[in-house]
Scaffold this motif. Structure first.
Motif, mmCIF file in Angstrom:
data_model
loop_
_atom_site.group_PDB
_atom_site.id
_atom_site.type_symbol
_atom_site.label_atom_id
_atom_site.label_comp_id
_atom_site.label_asym_id
_atom_site.label_seq_id
_atom_site.Cartn_x
_atom_site.Cartn_y
_atom_site.Cartn_z
ATOM 1 N N ASN A 60 0.819 -1.207 0.000
ATOM 2 C CA ASN A 60 0.000 0.000 0.000
ATOM 3 C C ASN A 60 0.852 1.255 0.000
ATOM 4 O OD1 ASN A 60 -2.574 1.449 0.249
ATOM 5 N ND2 ASN A 60 -1.883 1.919 2.323
ATOM 6 N N VAL A 61 1.951 1.252 0.750
ATOM 7 C CA VAL A 61 2.862 2.395 0.779
ATOM 8 C C VAL A 61 3.441 2.635 -0.607
ATOM 9 C CG1 VAL A 61 5.054 3.254 1.681
ATOM 10 C CG2 VAL A 61 3.424 2.141 3.218
ATOM 11 N N VAL A 62 3.891 1.567 -1.256
ATOM 12 C CA VAL A 62 4.468 1.687 -2.597
ATOM 13 C C VAL A 62 3.449 2.275 -3.566
ATOM 14 C CG1 VAL A 62 5.386 0.388 -4.556
ATOM 15 C CG2 VAL A 62 6.122 -0.185 -2.230
ATOM 16 N N THR A 63 2.198 1.805 -3.475
ATOM 17 C CA THR A 63 1.159 2.278 -4.379
ATOM 18 C C THR A 63 0.880 3.770 -4.194
ATOM 19 O OG1 THR A 63 0.097 0.105 -4.410
ATOM 20 C CG2 THR A 63 -1.246 1.978 -5.072
ATOM 21 N N MET A 64 0.749 4.206 -2.948
ATOM 22 C CA MET A 64 0.408 5.609 -2.683
ATOM 23 C C MET A 64 1.573 6.551 -3.002
ATOM 24 S SD MET A 64 -2.749 5.749 -1.843
ATOM 25 C CE MET A 64 -2.937 4.456 -3.070
ATOM 26 N N VAL A 65 2.797 6.115 -2.777
ATOM 27 C CA VAL A 65 3.950 6.942 -3.158
ATOM 28 C C VAL A 65 3.955 7.151 -4.662
ATOM 29 C CG1 VAL A 65 6.469 7.014 -3.331
ATOM 30 C CG2 VAL A 65 5.386 6.353 -1.181
ATOM 31 N N ASN A 66 3.710 6.093 -5.405
ATOM 32 C CA ASN A 66 3.677 6.225 -6.868
ATOM 33 C C ASN A 66 2.530 7.121 -7.323
ATOM 34 O OD1 ASN A 66 5.729 4.453 -8.462
ATOM 35 N ND2 ASN A 66 5.133 3.179 -6.735
ATOM 36 N N ALA A 67 1.386 7.023 -6.650
ATOM 37 C CA ALA A 67 0.260 7.888 -7.009
ATOM 38 C C ALA A 67 0.631 9.356 -6.821
ATOM 39 C CB ALA A 67 -0.965 7.537 -6.169
ATOM 40 N N ALA A 68 1.304 9.671 -5.705
ATOM 41 C CA ALA A 68 1.706 11.055 -5.448
ATOM 42 C C ALA A 68 2.715 11.530 -6.486
ATOM 43 C CB ALA A 68 2.298 11.166 -4.043
ATOM 44 N N ILE A 69 3.626 10.659 -6.897
ATOM 45 C CA ILE A 69 4.629 11.035 -7.898
ATOM 46 C C ILE A 69 3.973 11.299 -9.246
ATOM 47 C CG2 ILE A 69 6.621 10.198 -9.203
ATOM 48 C CD1 ILE A 69 7.523 8.716 -6.678
ATOM 49 N N TYR A 70 3.061 10.428 -9.650
ATOM 50 C CA TYR A 70 2.384 10.602 -10.940
ATOM 51 C C TYR A 70 1.522 11.863 -10.959
ATOM 52 C CZ TYR A 70 3.532 6.159 -13.223
ATOM 53 O OH TYR A 70 4.193 5.133 -13.856
ATOM 54 N N LEU A 71 0.819 12.126 -9.863
ATOM 55 C CA LEU A 71 -0.112 13.256 -9.816
ATOM 56 C C LEU A 71 0.546 14.572 -9.410
ATOM 57 C CD1 LEU A 71 -3.132 11.458 -8.111
ATOM 58 C CD2 LEU A 71 -2.948 12.143 -10.515
ATOM 59 N N ARG A 72 1.841 14.499 -9.042
ATOM 60 C CA ARG A 72 2.543 15.704 -8.578
ATOM 61 C C ARG A 72 1.795 16.347 -7.417
ATOM 62 N NH1 ARG A 72 3.834 13.318 -13.531
ATOM 63 N NH2 ARG A 72 5.742 14.266 -14.404
ATOM 64 N N ARG A 73 1.383 15.520 -6.481
ATOM 65 C CA ARG A 73 0.673 15.980 -5.300
ATOM 66 C C ARG A 73 1.462 15.634 -4.046
ATOM 67 N NH1 ARG A 73 -3.409 19.695 -5.921
ATOM 68 N NH2 ARG A 73 -4.839 19.097 -7.592
ATOM 69 N N PRO A 74 1.327 16.424 -2.969
ATOM 70 C CA PRO A 74 1.954 16.055 -1.697
ATOM 71 C C PRO A 74 1.350 14.763 -1.158
ATOM 72 C CG PRO A 74 1.263 18.366 -1.692
ATOM 73 C CD PRO A 74 0.647 17.739 -2.901
ATOM 74 N N LEU A 75 2.172 13.990 -0.471
ATOM 75 C CA LEU A 75 1.721 12.751 0.166
ATOM 76 C C LEU A 75 1.615 13.003 1.661
ATOM 77 C CD1 LEU A 75 1.142 9.663 -0.221
ATOM 78 C CD2 LEU A 75 3.559 9.298 0.350
ATOM 79 N N LEU A 76 0.404 12.930 2.201
ATOM 80 C CA LEU A 76 0.165 13.126 3.630
ATOM 81 C C LEU A 76 0.177 11.759 4.303
ATOM 82 C CD1 LEU A 76 -0.562 14.875 6.076
ATOM 83 C CD2 LEU A 76 -2.974 14.671 5.392
ATOM 84 N N VAL A 77 1.188 11.523 5.140
ATOM 85 C CA VAL A 77 1.408 10.206 5.740
ATOM 86 C C VAL A 77 1.067 10.258 7.226
ATOM 87 C CG1 VAL A 77 3.052 8.327 6.077
ATOM 88 C CG2 VAL A 77 3.291 9.846 4.099
ATOM 89 N N THR A 78 0.145 9.414 7.641
ATOM 90 C CA THR A 78 -0.196 9.304 9.057
ATOM 91 C C THR A 78 0.089 7.881 9.522
ATOM 92 O OG1 THR A 78 -2.502 8.779 8.503
ATOM 93 C CG2 THR A 78 -1.972 11.088 8.937
ATOM 94 N N GLY A 79 0.173 7.725 10.829
ATOM 95 C CA GLY A 79 0.458 6.413 11.405
ATOM 96 C C GLY A 79 1.003 6.570 12.799
ATOM 97 N N LYS A 80 1.051 5.484 13.513
ATOM 98 C CA LYS A 80 1.533 5.511 14.885
ATOM 99 C C LYS A 80 3.035 5.772 14.916
ATOM 100 C CE LYS A 80 -2.063 2.611 16.943
ATOM 101 N NZ LYS A 80 -2.574 3.711 17.772
ATOM 102 N N PRO A 81 3.558 6.256 16.042
ATOM 103 C CA PRO A 81 5.003 6.486 16.153
ATOM 104 C C PRO A 81 5.793 5.207 15.867
ATOM 105 C CG PRO A 81 3.848 7.484 18.019
ATOM 106 C CD PRO A 81 2.831 6.667 17.272
ATOM 107 N N GLY A 82 6.906 5.370 15.182
ATOM 108 C CA GLY A 82 7.773 4.236 14.907
ATOM 109 C C GLY A 82 7.396 3.404 13.706
ATOM 110 N N THR A 83 6.431 3.863 12.898
ATOM 111 C CA THR A 83 6.042 3.095 11.710
ATOM 112 C C THR A 83 6.831 3.507 10.465
ATOM 113 O OG1 THR A 83 4.181 4.636 11.411
ATOM 114 C CG2 THR A 83 3.714 2.541 12.512
ATOM 115 N N GLY A 84 7.761 4.456 10.606
ATOM 116 C CA GLY A 84 8.624 4.797 9.474
ATOM 117 C C GLY A 84 8.106 5.907 8.593
#
Length: 335
Positions: A60-84
């Motif tokens: 899922n991370v790989v997919t969303m990073v690629n979507a942001a790159i293709y669309l030239r949009r910022p990627l807003l990443v949420t998650g618990k501490p320590g998830t990278g």
């Protein structure tokens, strides 16, 4: 004068570098190498590269990073501490062979202007006064204004270039309530203006300013900075606040889930090696069980495995105490 005693013979008790009995000794000499993520004998870029190499992204991370790159949009990443969340930015830059990540850590006092550029007007005024005093002329030549303008991390990311820069805007949820909305226009326009340069006469239409990463000064024409390749913008949030809908719709949103058993094993191997992975199956299982009862971060598991697999072994009772301390839930009372 106190004398230094030799270290005790190799045994489980030898694990104790500090004994607490007030008698000097040379036990520090047998300290094993530090965990890879706590080595400071290497330059910062090398440490960040090592962290990037050891990062393991799920599908899922790989997919969303690629979507942001293709669309030239910022990627807003949420998650618990320590998830990278933050490490993802360095991993993307490393894998795509891009220049070092531009880092903008957000606090409650961060403003859009700080991210774009800083003009040291007082410093330029002082130098102008000094030049006039030395030349004894009121019309002494003013210093180059470009030496007093430094682009911020966001401003540097928006410079025109063939290949994009990776910009990490870290922990945006700590910001003032207005900052997310302030970012909207910059993201939509892909650029910004520097008023101090717009007002210069025609013969100073191009000014070379400093960048956030200390590289060579770069030209800015008529005070306009506009990207040709939109930067890969990764914005992290710990989910401590909601963002405005107008901001959210301009971002690709990614929720990083906590890693499962196989991904945890891969992370352990990436950081500590194949042998540590083979020896840590029970600890990984215990970590997963504890995680169902409280909030735990992956680096807590890495700390526990390092203690269990590196150098001298602590006595069994001590290891049990250490495991309880290192794997203490982040949301436990008194944490």
């Amino acid at each position: 004068m106190a004398t230094t005693e030799p270290a005790p013979a190799a045994s489980q008790e030898a694990w104790f570098i500090y004994r607490g009995d007030g008698r000097p000794h040379d036990g520090l000499d047998r300290l094993p190498p530090p965990p890879p993520w706590r080595r400071f004998d290497r330059p910062g870029p090398d440490r960040r590269r090592d962290r990037a190499i050891s990062y393991r992204a799920d599908k899922n991370v790989v997919t969303m990073v690629n979507a942001a790159i293709y669309l030239r949009r910022p990627l807003l990443v949420t998650g618990k501490p320590g998830t990278g969340k933050s490490t993802l930015a360095y991993n993307v830059a490393y894998e795509l062979g891009l220049e070092p990540v531009l880092y903008w850590p957000i606090t409650s006092k961060s403003t859009l202007a700080q991210g774009l550029y800083h003009y040291d007007a007082i410093g330029r005024l002082h130098e102008t006064s000094l030049r006039q005093a030395m030349s004894s002329a009121a019309d002494g030549e003013a210093p180059d204004i470009g030496r007093f303008i430094r682009l911020g991390p966001l401003g540097t990311a928006l410079l025109p270039r063939q290949r994009p820069r990776v910009l990490l805007i870290d922990e945006l949820d700590k910001s003032d309530i207005d900052l997310p909305n302030d970012l909207l226009n910059v993201f939509e326009e892909g650029g910004f203006a520097i008023p101090e340069l717009e007002r210069l006469p025609e013969e100073q239409s191009i000014v070379h300013v400093m960048t956030n990463d200390g590289q060579d000064r770069v030209p800015v024409e008529r005070g306009q900075v506009r990207c040709s390749a939109f930067p890969i913008v990764i914005i992290t949030s710990n989910g401590e606040r909601e963002f405005p809908p107008a901001f959210l719709r301009r971002c690709i949103r990614l929720m990083i889930e906590q890693p499962g058993p196989e991904q945890l094993a891969e992370i352990v191997e990436a950081h500590l090696g194949k042998e540590a992975r083979e020896q840590s199956a029970d600890l990984i299982e215990e970590f997963l069980q504890r995680r169902t009862r409280g909030e735990l971060a992956t680096d807590q598991l890495l700390n526990a495995i390092y203690l269990a697999t590196s150098g001298a072994r602590a006595p069994q009772a001590t290891m049990e105490e250490l495991r309880e301390a290192v794997l203490r839930p982040l949301d436990a009372a008194g944490s």
